[in-house]
Design an enzyme around this catalytic site. Structure first.
Site, PDB file in Angstrom:
ATOM      1  N   ARG A  57       0.793  -1.222   0.000  1.00  0.00           N
ATOM      2  CA  ARG A  57       0.000   0.000   0.000  1.00  0.00           C
ATOM      3  C   ARG A  57       0.828   1.276   0.000  1.00  0.00           C
ATOM      4  NH1 ARG A  57      -2.902  -3.953   1.961  1.00  0.00           N
ATOM      5  NH2 ARG A  57      -0.960  -4.464   2.987  1.00  0.00           N
ATOM      6  N   THR A  58       1.774   1.328   0.933  1.00  0.00           N
ATOM      7  CA  THR A  58       2.507   2.588   1.100  1.00  0.00           C
ATOM      8  C   THR A  58       3.288   2.904  -0.173  1.00  0.00           C
ATOM      9  OG1 THR A  58       2.656   2.085   3.441  1.00  0.00           O
ATOM     10  CG2 THR A  58       4.058   3.855   2.632  1.00  0.00           C
ATOM     11  N   LYS A  87      26.306  -4.372  -0.937  1.00  0.00           N
ATOM     12  CA  LYS A  87      27.762  -4.457  -1.145  1.00  0.00           C
ATOM     13  C   LYS A  87      28.510  -3.854   0.034  1.00  0.00           C
ATOM     14  CE  LYS A  87      27.283  -3.927  -6.166  1.00  0.00           C
ATOM     15  NZ  LYS A  87      27.550  -3.023  -7.285  1.00  0.00           N
ATOM     16  N   ARG A 109      11.539   3.961   3.397  1.00  0.00           N
ATOM     17  CA  ARG A 109      11.099   3.021   4.446  1.00  0.00           C
ATOM     18  C   ARG A 109      12.313   2.212   4.848  1.00  0.00           C
ATOM     19  NH1 ARG A 109       5.895  -0.918   4.517  1.00  0.00           N
ATOM     20  NH2 ARG A 109       5.009   1.048   5.209  1.00  0.00           N
ATOM     21  N   HIS A 142       5.271   5.807  11.549  1.00  0.00           N
ATOM     22  CA  HIS A 142       4.751   5.690  10.185  1.00  0.00           C
ATOM     23  C   HIS A 142       3.797   6.891   9.998  1.00  0.00           C
ATOM     24  CE1 HIS A 142       3.481   4.189   6.451  1.00  0.00           C
ATOM     25  NE2 HIS A 142       3.114   2.967   6.767  1.00  0.00           N
TER      26      HIS A 142
HETATM   27  C1  NCD Z   1       1.889  -1.055   8.326  1.00  0.00           C
HETATM   28  C2  NCD Z   1       3.375  -0.796   8.460  1.00  0.00           C
HETATM   29  O1  NCD Z   1       4.123  -0.957   7.509  1.00  0.00           O
HETATM   30  O2  NCD Z   1       3.747  -0.377   9.550  1.00  0.00           O
HETATM   31  N1  NCD Z   1       1.539  -1.310   6.995  1.00  0.00           N
HETATM   32  C3  NCD Z   1       1.188  -0.242   6.210  1.00  0.00           C
HETATM   33  O3  NCD Z   1       2.028   0.537   5.811  1.00  0.00           O
HETATM   34  N2  NCD Z   1      -0.109  -0.055   5.984  1.00  0.00           N
HETATM   35  C4  NCD Z   1       1.354  -2.058   9.261  1.00  0.00           C
HETATM   36  C5  NCD Z   1       2.016  -3.384   9.371  1.00  0.00           C
HETATM   37  O4  NCD Z   1       2.958  -3.707   8.657  1.00  0.00           O
HETATM   38  O5  NCD Z   1       1.573  -4.143  10.233  1.00  0.00           O
END
Ligand code: NCD
Length: 327
Positions: A57-58, A87, A109, A142
């Site tokens: 999703r993200t 590397k 991320r 997040h």
């Molecule tokens: C979440 C995350 O990555 O923290 N997922 C997301 O981005 N919707 C929740 C999760 O991974 O449990």
């Protein structure tokens, strides 16, 4: 608002209102078939997205949001395998290199908490103009997920303040609840009930912040059902198995989650008729913290919750690059 978007506590209430307002406007424009003007907002700009951790999703909603605004998008998935980190390159070198190609926004991320703050420091230290956006840093935060969570609460309940919300599941290793708790503390008359096994309860830094900001909070264990009828929103999360290294502990917690901390039709049966059930997704298909029957209930809003990520991420990218819109 800070130069980078790394932690939700950096947003003021006014920032928050303006981001959500802009997101609603973008949604309205798109739903009315009015794409053209939006396409010019990030024309000639570059958004680079680099993920060291899994995502559906993200990643996809950031790509879609940047494209919606006309940006050029670069995406690297699985950076721990596909970038020069494999590397042995240091994080600092990787960030310096990414910034040296002059993206307007760098969305990252990472598996480790604190890496996003570090990336922002590196970029500022070396004088790059790039803005950093945290798309999840290990068990840290997040922030854009919290924006879409708030957007969904506002959309479904018609308000964010004056609510009682239960947040349940893995509150220790999950980052979404941490970011959302900071945002909720900016609204009046919010009560949060944290429901988790003792080993997975929310950490004290969040509780202290809530106490300081006057948010009423409590913690419950497997007796969380007693509180469900009082809730306006229930926000459930999965066990973050990938962050629990100890096999014996992980297996024990999986049992506890499966047997004692799931939301099924019985739980929905005692929730208010006009309450909502949220989940940041993904749901663990083995542990099923929300059952497949519960998922079909009209109060389960998680798909729309995730879909709202497009509007808030587009709003955020636009604001970071172009400044506050004039309404
Ligand atoms: C979440 C995350 O990555 O923290 N997922 C997301 O981005 N919707 C929740 C999760 O991974 O449990």
């Amino acid at each position: 608002m800070a130069r980078h978007f790394v932690r939700t506590q950096d947003l003021s209430r006014e920032d928050l209102d303006r981001i959500l307002f802009h997101a609603r406007n973008i949604e309205a424009k798109i739903l009315a078939g009015n794409k053209k003007k939006l396409k010019r907002r990030l024309k000639g700009k570059t958004v680079t997205i680099v993920f060291w951790e899994a995502s559906t999703r993200t990643a996809q909603s950031f790509i879609a949001a940047a494209q919606l605004l006309g940006a050029t998008v670069n995406f690297t998935a699985d950076a721990s395998v596909t970038s020069s980190a494999a590397k042995g390159e240091t994080f600092e070198h990787t960030i310096r290199m990414l910034a040296s190609y002059h993206p307007d926004v760098l969305v990252i991320r990472h598996k480790e908490m604190g890496r996003l703050a570090e990336a922002a420091r590196i970029i500022d230290h070396f004088g790059h103009n790039t803005r950093v956006v945290n798309a999840g840093d290990g068990p840290g935060q997040h922030p854009t997920q919290a924006l879409l969570d708030l957007y969904t609460i506002q959309q479904k309940l018609g308000r964010v303040g004056h609510i009682r919300i239960m947040m349940g599941g893995d509150l220790l290793n999950g980052r979404t609840v941490r970011s959302l708790a900071y945002l909720l503390s900016k609204y009046k008359d919010v009560e949060i009930v944290f429901a988790a096994p003792e080993e997975l309860q929310i950490s004290v830094d969040i509780l202290e912040h809530l106490t300081e900001t006057g948010v009423k909070w409590s913690q419950v264990g497997e007796n969380f059902r007693q509180q469900l009828p009082r809730m306006h929103a229930v926000y459930w999360t999965r066990l973050q198995t990938e962050r629990i290294a100890d096999t014996a502990l992980r297996e024990r917690l999986q049992m506890v989650q499966k047997e004692k901390f799931c939301i099924g039709v019985d739980e929905l049966g005692i929730m208010q008729a006009d309450s909502i059930l949220m989940h940041p997704l993904p749901i663990n298909s083995q542990l099923r913290e929300i059952s497949s029957e519960a998922e079909r209930d009209y109060r389960c809003v998680m798909i729309q919750q995730a879909a709202n990520g497009l509007w808030v991420r587009a709003a955020l990218l636009d604001i970071l690059v172009n400044g506050w819109p004039n309404y």
